[in-house]
Every structure is written in structure tokens, then in C-alpha cells.
Design an enzyme around this catalytic site. Sequence first.
Site, PDB file in Angstrom:
ATOM      1  N   ASN A 180       0.798  -1.235   0.000  1.00 48.35           N
ATOM      2  CA  ASN A 180       0.000   0.000   0.000  1.00 48.35           C
ATOM      3  C   ASN A 180       0.825   1.277   0.000  1.00 48.35           C
ATOM      4  O   ASN A 180       0.396   2.296  -0.502  1.00 48.35           O
ATOM      5  CB  ASN A 180      -0.996  -0.002   1.163  1.00 48.35           C
ATOM      6  CG  ASN A 180      -0.330  -0.074   2.505  1.00 48.35           C
ATOM      7  OD1 ASN A 180       0.818  -0.484   2.628  1.00 48.35           O
ATOM      8  ND2 ASN A 180      -1.048   0.322   3.523  1.00 48.35           N
ATOM      9  N   GLU A 194       4.449  -4.294  12.367  1.00 46.56           N
ATOM     10  CA  GLU A 194       3.470  -3.233  12.160  1.00 46.56           C
ATOM     11  C   GLU A 194       2.302  -3.878  11.429  1.00 46.56           C
ATOM     12  O   GLU A 194       2.440  -4.284  10.282  1.00 46.56           O
ATOM     13  CB  GLU A 194       4.131  -2.143  11.305  1.00 46.56           C
ATOM     14  CG  GLU A 194       3.421  -0.852  11.343  1.00 46.56           C
ATOM     15  CD  GLU A 194       3.246  -0.384  12.750  1.00 46.56           C
ATOM     16  OE1 GLU A 194       2.085  -0.373  13.192  1.00 46.56           O
ATOM     17  OE2 GLU A 194       4.242  -0.088  13.433  1.00 46.56           O
ATOM     18  N   CYS A 250      -3.131   0.881   6.732  1.00 50.49           N
ATOM     19  CA  CYS A 250      -3.260   0.409   8.133  1.00 50.49           C
ATOM     20  C   CYS A 250      -3.925   1.480   8.948  1.00 50.49           C
ATOM     21  O   CYS A 250      -4.537   1.204   9.972  1.00 50.49           O
ATOM     22  CB  CYS A 250      -1.901   0.158   8.770  1.00 50.49           C
ATOM     23  SG  CYS A 250      -0.726  -0.582   7.703  1.00 50.49           S
ATOM     24  N   GLU A 273       8.174   2.743  14.248  1.00 50.64           N
ATOM     25  CA  GLU A 273       8.950   3.131  13.075  1.00 50.64           C
ATOM     26  C   GLU A 273       9.004   4.652  13.062  1.00 50.64           C
ATOM     27  O   GLU A 273       8.349   5.315  13.856  1.00 50.64           O
ATOM     28  CB  GLU A 273       8.264   2.620  11.820  1.00 50.64           C
ATOM     29  CG  GLU A 273       7.933   1.152  11.939  1.00 50.64           C
ATOM     30  CD  GLU A 273       7.842   0.475  10.604  1.00 50.64           C
ATOM     31  OE1 GLU A 273       8.908   0.134  10.085  1.00 50.64           O
ATOM     32  OE2 GLU A 273       6.736   0.294  10.097  1.00 50.64           O
TER      33      GLU A 273
HETATM   34  C1  UN1 Z   1       0.331   2.328   6.274  1.00 51.14           C
HETATM   35  O1  UN1 Z   1      -0.867   2.382   6.059  1.00 51.14           O
HETATM   36  O2  UN1 Z   1       0.924   1.246   6.372  1.00 51.14           O
HETATM   37  O3  UN1 Z   1      -0.232   7.957   8.029  1.00 51.14           O
HETATM   38  C2  UN1 Z   1       1.217   3.517   6.387  1.00 51.14           C
HETATM   39  C3  UN1 Z   1      -0.430   7.491   6.899  1.00 51.14           C
HETATM   40  C4  UN1 Z   1       0.757   7.302   5.988  1.00 51.14           C
HETATM   41  C5  UN1 Z   1       1.420   5.990   6.251  1.00 51.14           C
HETATM   42  C6  UN1 Z   1       0.488   4.815   6.262  1.00 51.14           C
HETATM   43  N1  UN1 Z   1       1.686   8.374   6.149  1.00 51.14           N
HETATM   44  O4  UN1 Z   1      -1.526   7.179   6.510  1.00 51.14           O
END
Ligand code: UN1
Length: 497
Positions: free
Chosen positions: A151, A249, A283, A463
Site C-alpha cells: 500500500n 506493524e 493500516c 517506526e
Molecule cells: C500504512 O498504512 O501502512 O499515516 C502507512 C499514513 C501514511 C502511512 C500509512 N503516512 O496514513
Amino acid sequence: MAKTYKNFIGGRWVAHSGDYFEDRNPADWRQVVGRFPKSGRKEVDRAVKSAQRGFEMWRKVPAPQRGEVLRRVGDVLTRRKEEIARQMTREMGKPLAETRGDVQEGIDTAYYAASEGRRLFGRTVPSELRDKWAMSVRRPIGVAGVITPFNFPMAVPTWKIFPALLCGNAVVFKPCADVPLTGALLVEALLEAGLPPEVIQLLHGGGGTVGSAIVENPGVPLVSFTGSTETGALLGATCGRMHKRLSLEMGGKNAMIVMPDADLDLALDGVLWGAFGTTGQRCTATSRLLLHRKVHDRFLKMLVDRTVKLRLGDGLLPTTDVGPMINEAARDKTAEYVEIGTAEGAELVCGGRPGRGARLAHGWFYEPTIFAGVKPRSRLEQEEIFGPVLSVVRIGSLEEATRVHNDVRYGLSSSLYTRDVQAAFRVIEGLEAGITYVNAPTIGAEAHLPFGGVKETGNGHREGGWEVYDFFSETKVVYVDYSGRLQRAQIDTYGGG
Ligand code: UN1
């Protein structure tokens, strides 16, 4: 005929003798982006041996000089940003503005890492004894296995690879098989910036084969993984058994709370971006909206009016708001949750179908979907979908919202819209999540702050920002006694002996 790509092993791009897999454009699966090696255990073994040689050399390069390489990587990515973003959109589908942002997150991470080369602080503290110094220094660990999802095909690998390198480790990198091209572009950038070749190894292929071979390889003492909670549990078992350091993660079921005193127009922009940006495949995606009953009906109407106007399409077109999903399995999973939600008695208020029309016929499109009347503890409300589905739960108070928010197994990101500063601070304290936004959606983490979640989202590591450097380095404590005699800690100063 699509281009055939190679692994990067032992300091060079190597032709693969075995099978290949195809990387296709999710907006039009008839387009093959490239053919990539299906690697196996043999390739992993070779890559790890080479990375061990790379490590022995790289660990001796002073950290500020390692930082210089990362600064140049930032320069290369800056120069190639537009071209890389285009290739990424073609490979994974999200609109160009988003892939540009994804590359930018990699650039930010590179420059942050470069500056960390001149910090990488240890500490010097007083000893309890005279004529004795006590301090800690940071040391690299070895070959880091880096396994990343589709993603954020640029940003997430850089979150792991850049700090790993800055700390003096070598890296064996396996990008998700849906986005191998972006992985190759990142390795190209590292090499162009002057990273000594054996310090990075790139292996293409599936998680079950290459991914697990990396994790199980005794020459890889640390692993950083972003992906599903289920896979994370498997990695955790292996790494536990083999005493490896592991950063996980994983999933999320992030919620936005909207209180009656909120700026509703602002909240509306926020929830649309949070729920349907990256087609919900983050995520951090907003997958639950906890909506106060006093504004429930009005806000839901505003939300549906705007959602049905979102334009699905190829992310390379300027008219597109929402791109395709990554692949067939992802779309099937979303469709399955729409069935589950319906069976559970939630009310489907918009979407709930694959993209329609000739323009969308050859891509994995799915309409932005909203369910209202979703019950706390239903599967729709509890499980990660990783697609464009928003579940609206009616709540009557901040306390209830906090309770519902926390009653899931995950805890990555969270958000509250209110103008009440007391409510804001109460929620900052009360929400079980690694990130809380006030008057902003659940997505949009910045590269220089720690990123990660609580409960089953992670395993305690972060991270990004300054904290990730602790994961990729080990502390050595040094005592120097220049008294010229035996001094006994805990004993001499306390009249013992
Ligand atoms: C992810 O969905 O694995 O804060 C990372 C955010 C992005 C990073 C997402 N800067 O949605």
C-alpha cells in the site's frame, strides 16, 4: 512483451534461472508491468551471505558518512519523484497525488536519516566511583530482513531500510509481490547514491517462500515486517524460537469520533480522505465513524452526498479520486465483508458493488461503501477489511465513544473532531492507540515522528522519527576505570567489604 526484471544479489543484478511471476496494473489487468523472479531459499541463502560481507565493510563506515549516502538517496528520489510516482500508480493503482506523497515520505525519511548520522546519540553518565567513566554507545546488529506491503510501496520500505542502513546494518529486502517494480526503483536509487552494492540485496517473490526463508535464515538476526496480524504472529513464533529481534506493524480498525460541537465540514473532508484515500487500503484508514446522535442524521446525509460523487478510475487520470484495489483477492474480501455486514443487519447506505461501466471493466474497482447502524462488536465493526468500507456507529457520549473505540483488538490510529479542548485532552488520554489526531483524520503520519500501534497492531516497537533507530541498533555500555586499582561497584562506596 513486458520487461523481465532481476533480483539484486551479491552486488549485481542477476538473471533468474527459475520461474517468474507477472506484475499487472490493477486499474487494467491486461497491462503487464513486468515479469519478476520467483525466488526461493537458494537465492535467499546467497543474498544473506553476500549481505554479511557487506555488513562487515559498512559497519566500519562512520555514521555521518553513511548519512551522506542517505542524503544522496533523498536527492535521487527528489529528482526522480515524478517518474517514480507514475510507475507506482501504474503498478499499485492509487492516484498520482498519493504516489507523489508516498515518494515524498521516502525523501523525508532519507533526509531525516542523513541528519541522524550526526547524532546517533549514546549517553555519558557519572559513575558512582571516582576516576571512572560510564557511557553507552550504539552499534549495528547485522543483516536486517525487511518485508513490506503493497500500500505504501516506497514509504514503508524506506521507513525500515534507511534507518537500518544509517545504523550500519546490511539489508535483505523483499517487497510485496504486488509492487516489485517500486522495490527495484528504490534499490536503483540506493545504488545510484553510492551505497556499496553488497549492503543491499533485493529478492522478489512470495511471502510464504522468500519471506519465510529470510525470517528463518540464521544469518538474519533482525526482521522488520509490515503486513497482516496473522502473518505477524507466524513471524513472531519463528523469531521467538530463534531469538531474533522483530518489529511488527500490523492491522488496524481505526475510528474517527465526531462530536456535536465539531466543525462538520472539516470532519466531512477528513472522513472522506481517511476512509477512501488509498481506496481504504491503509493500516491507518478510517474504517469506523463514531458519530454522535445529535449530528448523526445530518452528517450521514452530508457524507453520503459527497461519497457517491467520488470518481473511481485509473490513478493516472487527473479526474480520478479513488483508484482500484490491489488485486482480485482484496476486492473479493471487501465484497465478502459487505455480505457479512448486510447479514448482521447493518444498513448499506451507499456503494457495496464493484465499479461499473466499460471504463472500469478491467480493473479491481470497488465503490466507496458506507454502512450505517453498525453494532459494536459485530464483525463489520471489529475486523480489518483493508478496503473502501466505512462503518458508522451511533454514539451518545464521549465516554461511550471511547469505550466503543477501545473495544477492538487493534490500536493504531484514532481521531476526534471537536471544538472542546477538555474533550480533546480526555480523549487523548483515553484512546488506546499509537496515534491520536485532533481535528484531522486517522491518516497522514509524518516521517519524523514515531509511528506504530498498541495491542495487536504491533509488538511495542515504533517506526519513523527517532525511535526506530533504537530498533536497528544495539546498546553497548562502556566503563573506563582510570583509578589504577580495583574499585568495586555497590561495595566500596557503601562501606562494604
Ligand atoms: C500504512 O498504512 O501502512 O499515516 C502507512 C499514513 C501514511 C502511512 C500509512 N503516512 O496514513
